[in-house]
Design a protein around this motif. Sequence first.
Motif, PDB file in Angstrom:
ATOM      1  N   PRO A   1       0.827  -1.207   0.000  1.00  9.91           N
ATOM      2  CA  PRO A   1       0.000   0.000   0.000  1.00  9.91           C
ATOM      3  C   PRO A   1       0.861   1.256   0.000  1.00  9.91           C
ATOM      4  O   PRO A   1       2.013   1.224   0.452  1.00  9.91           O
ATOM      5  N   PRO A   2       0.337   2.359  -0.508  1.00  9.79           N
ATOM      6  CA  PRO A   2       1.096   3.620  -0.466  1.00  9.79           C
ATOM      7  C   PRO A   2       1.271   4.086   0.975  1.00  9.79           C
ATOM      8  O   PRO A   2       0.526   3.677   1.874  1.00  9.79           O
ATOM      9  N   LYS A   3       2.233   4.938   1.189  1.00  4.65           N
ATOM     10  CA  LYS A   3       2.517   5.439   2.537  1.00  4.65           C
ATOM     11  C   LYS A   3       1.281   6.137   3.104  1.00  4.65           C
ATOM     12  O   LYS A   3       0.642   6.942   2.434  1.00  4.65           O
ATOM     13  N   GLY A   4       0.968   5.804   4.342  1.00  2.00           N
ATOM     14  CA  GLY A   4      -0.178   6.395   5.007  1.00  2.00           C
ATOM     15  C   GLY A   4      -1.478   5.651   4.783  1.00  2.00           C
ATOM     16  O   GLY A   4      -2.532   6.078   5.254  1.00  2.00           O
ATOM     17  N   SER A   5      -1.433   4.534   4.046  1.00  2.00           N
ATOM     18  CA  SER A   5      -2.635   3.747   3.777  1.00  2.00           C
ATOM     19  C   SER A   5      -2.387   2.285   4.101  1.00  2.00           C
ATOM     20  O   SER A   5      -1.241   1.832   4.146  1.00  2.00           O
ATOM     21  N   THR A   6      -3.446   1.566   4.345  1.00  2.00           N
ATOM     22  CA  THR A   6      -3.349   0.126   4.592  1.00  2.00           C
ATOM     23  C   THR A   6      -3.964  -0.672   3.448  1.00  2.00           C
ATOM     24  O   THR A   6      -4.078  -1.895   3.540  1.00  2.00           O
ATOM     25  N   ILE A   7      -4.380   0.020   2.393  1.00  2.00           N
ATOM     26  CA  ILE A   7      -5.032  -0.634   1.256  1.00  2.00           C
ATOM     27  C   ILE A   7      -4.111  -0.596   0.040  1.00  2.00           C
ATOM     28  O   ILE A   7      -3.678   0.480  -0.383  1.00  2.00           O
ATOM     29  N   ALA A   8      -3.807  -1.751  -0.497  1.00  2.00           N
ATOM     30  CA  ALA A   8      -2.978  -1.848  -1.696  1.00  2.00           C
ATOM     31  C   ALA A   8      -3.873  -1.914  -2.931  1.00  2.00           C
ATOM     32  O   ALA A   8      -5.051  -2.271  -2.838  1.00  2.00           O
ATOM     33  N   THR A   9      -3.289  -1.587  -4.076  1.00  2.00           N
ATOM     34  CA  THR A   9      -4.060  -1.552  -5.319  1.00  2.00           C
ATOM     35  C   THR A   9      -3.330  -2.312  -6.419  1.00  2.00           C
ATOM     36  O   THR A   9      -2.113  -2.180  -6.568  1.00  2.00           O
ATOM     37  N   VAL A  10      -4.106  -3.086  -7.174  1.00  2.00           N
ATOM     38  CA  VAL A  10      -3.557  -3.735  -8.367  1.00  2.00           C
ATOM     39  C   VAL A  10      -4.197  -3.107  -9.592  1.00  2.00           C
ATOM     40  O   VAL A  10      -5.312  -2.584  -9.535  1.00  2.00           O
ATOM     41  N   THR A  11      -3.474  -3.156 -10.710  1.00  2.00           N
ATOM     42  CA  THR A  11      -3.986  -2.621 -11.970  1.00  2.00           C
ATOM     43  C   THR A  11      -4.165  -3.756 -12.971  1.00  2.00           C
ATOM     44  O   THR A  11      -3.748  -4.898 -12.729  1.00  2.00           O
ATOM     45  N   ALA A  12      -4.751  -3.422 -14.102  1.00  2.00           N
ATOM     46  CA  ALA A  12      -4.901  -4.412 -15.167  1.00  2.00           C
ATOM     47  C   ALA A  12      -3.535  -4.929 -15.613  1.00  2.00           C
ATOM     48  O   ALA A  12      -3.371  -6.115 -15.917  1.00  2.00           O
ATOM     49  N   ALA A  13      -2.532  -4.043 -15.626  1.00  2.00           N
ATOM     50  CA  ALA A  13      -1.184  -4.455 -16.023  1.00  2.00           C
ATOM     51  C   ALA A  13      -0.627  -5.491 -15.054  1.00  2.00           C
ATOM     52  O   ALA A  13       0.053  -6.441 -15.474  1.00  2.00           O
ATOM     53  N   ASP A  14      -0.902  -5.328 -13.762  1.00  2.00           N
ATOM     54  CA  ASP A  14      -0.440  -6.311 -12.771  1.00  2.00           C
ATOM     55  C   ASP A  14      -1.065  -7.678 -13.024  1.00  2.00           C
ATOM     56  O   ASP A  14      -0.388  -8.712 -12.924  1.00  2.00           O
ATOM     57  N   LEU A  15      -2.337  -7.687 -13.348  1.00  2.00           N
ATOM     58  CA  LEU A  15      -3.028  -8.953 -13.588  1.00  2.00           C
ATOM     59  C   LEU A  15      -2.516  -9.619 -14.863  1.00  2.00           C
ATOM     60  O   LEU A  15      -2.304 -10.832 -14.893  1.00  2.00           O
ATOM     61  N   HIS A  16      -2.306  -8.834 -15.913  1.00  2.00           N
ATOM     62  CA  HIS A  16      -1.767  -9.397 -17.163  1.00  2.00           C
ATOM     63  C   HIS A  16      -0.362  -9.959 -16.945  1.00  2.00           C
ATOM     64  O   HIS A  16      -0.020 -11.024 -17.460  1.00  2.00           O
ATOM     65  N   TYR A  17       0.439  -9.237 -16.184  1.00  2.00           N
ATOM     66  CA  TYR A  17       1.814  -9.676 -15.923  1.00  2.00           C
ATOM     67  C   TYR A  17       1.811 -11.014 -15.182  1.00  2.00           C
ATOM     68  O   TYR A  17       2.552 -11.941 -15.545  1.00  2.00           O
ATOM     69  N   SER A  18       0.978 -11.113 -14.147  1.00  2.00           N
ATOM     70  CA  SER A  18       0.935 -12.354 -13.368  1.00  2.00           C
ATOM     71  C   SER A  18       0.339 -13.487 -14.192  1.00  2.00           C
ATOM     72  O   SER A  18       0.766 -14.642 -14.075  1.00  2.00           O
ATOM     73  N   TYR A  19      -0.646 -13.167 -15.038  1.00  2.00           N
ATOM     74  CA  TYR A  19      -1.226 -14.198 -15.902  1.00  2.00           C
ATOM     75  C   TYR A  19      -0.176 -14.727 -16.878  1.00  2.00           C
ATOM     76  O   TYR A  19      -0.066 -15.946 -17.091  1.00  2.00           O
ATOM     77  N   ASP A  20       0.603 -13.815 -17.446  1.00  2.00           N
ATOM     78  CA  ASP A  20       1.635 -14.234 -18.407  1.00  2.00           C
ATOM     79  C   ASP A  20       2.725 -15.072 -17.750  1.00  2.00           C
ATOM     80  O   ASP A  20       3.446 -15.789 -18.444  1.00  2.00           O
ATOM     81  N   ALA A  21       2.837 -14.967 -16.417  1.00  2.00           N
ATOM     82  CA  ALA A  21       3.832 -15.786 -15.717  1.00  2.00           C
ATOM     83  C   ALA A  21       3.524 -17.271 -15.847  1.00  2.00           C
ATOM     84  O   ALA A  21       4.417 -18.114 -15.705  1.00  2.00           O
ATOM     85  N   ALA A  22       2.279 -17.597 -16.162  1.00  2.00           N
ATOM     86  CA  ALA A  22       1.890 -18.998 -16.303  1.00  2.00           C
ATOM     87  C   ALA A  22       2.671 -19.687 -17.409  1.00  2.00           C
ATOM     88  O   ALA A  22       2.944 -20.885 -17.347  1.00  2.00           O
ATOM     89  N   ILE A  23       3.042 -18.928 -18.431  1.00  2.00           N
ATOM     90  CA  ILE A  23       3.763 -19.528 -19.549  1.00  2.00           C
ATOM     91  C   ILE A  23       5.176 -19.950 -19.141  1.00  2.00           C
ATOM     92  O   ILE A  23       5.773 -20.855 -19.730  1.00  2.00           O
ATOM     93  N   VAL A  24       5.718 -19.287 -18.132  1.00  2.00           N
ATOM     94  CA  VAL A  24       7.049 -19.646 -17.617  1.00  2.00           C
ATOM     95  C   VAL A  24       6.928 -20.806 -16.635  1.00  2.00           C
ATOM     96  O   VAL A  24       7.748 -21.727 -16.637  1.00  2.00           O
ATOM     97  N   LEU A  25       5.899 -20.751 -15.803  1.00  2.00           N
ATOM     98  CA  LEU A  25       5.706 -21.783 -14.792  1.00  2.00           C
ATOM     99  C   LEU A  25       5.183 -23.089 -15.380  1.00  2.00           C
ATOM    100  O   LEU A  25       5.443 -24.162 -14.852  1.00  2.00           O
ATOM    101  N   PHE A  26       4.457 -22.979 -16.493  1.00  2.00           N
ATOM    102  CA  PHE A  26       3.797 -24.151 -17.088  1.00  2.00           C
ATOM    103  C   PHE A  26       4.023 -24.130 -18.605  1.00  2.00           C
ATOM    104  O   PHE A  26       3.093 -23.943 -19.387  1.00  2.00           O
TER     105      PHE A  26
END
Length: 219
Positions: free
Chosen positions: A49-74
Amino acid sequence: MSIVEFAIVLPILLVLMLGGTQVVTYINATRKVELVAQSISQMISQMTPPKGSTIATVTAADLHYSYDAAIVLFPYLLKDGPRQGLQWWQDIVINYTSVAFTQKSANCTDSADMSACYTANVVWTSTGTYGGDKRLCATPLQPADNTAPPSAGTLPRSVFGPGSLIVIDVAFTFNPTFGAKFFPASRVARSVYVQPRYATLVTYDATTSDGIASKCPGY
């Protein structure tokens, strides 16, 4: 006589060898599906999370990046997808969900079954861009036995409690390359439930959304 015996035994040996290869491939696929689910859940749950907050944020780019990791793992997806006339990302289903728990009553303290004390609300979820059953907004997830098969509408009873969760559902259909006419396809599904490591909640930035996920009303 030796030639006759060899001619009789050879087909059996070939069936055993090819069948054994398919069993090994299937076992490896189940392990890779679990690895994909665990790895992606760790990526999303470690958002800071950003400084002063307890809530973190993900973006569409984060989800695409993690999804694409499947090609390396599998990497098996690279050849299995084209074999079935699919792109590799169409050969596996990965659904993301953030869940926030709200307490039903301040007097509820049933430590043996926290699902009786908390409601599981979907904060944001995959929109089905890559197929599969997503967990729906405005539909509280119901408690199920810990040994029950994963489903889009339930969570294991043991994960209910204060705070929030990141839920990653991964599914892959294994189609044998040998004996496909005789052996049916097998669906391999794994779900991982992880609490955010550095935040109280991981939310989704809908302003940068490209359709891979959507934020639920009220969050």
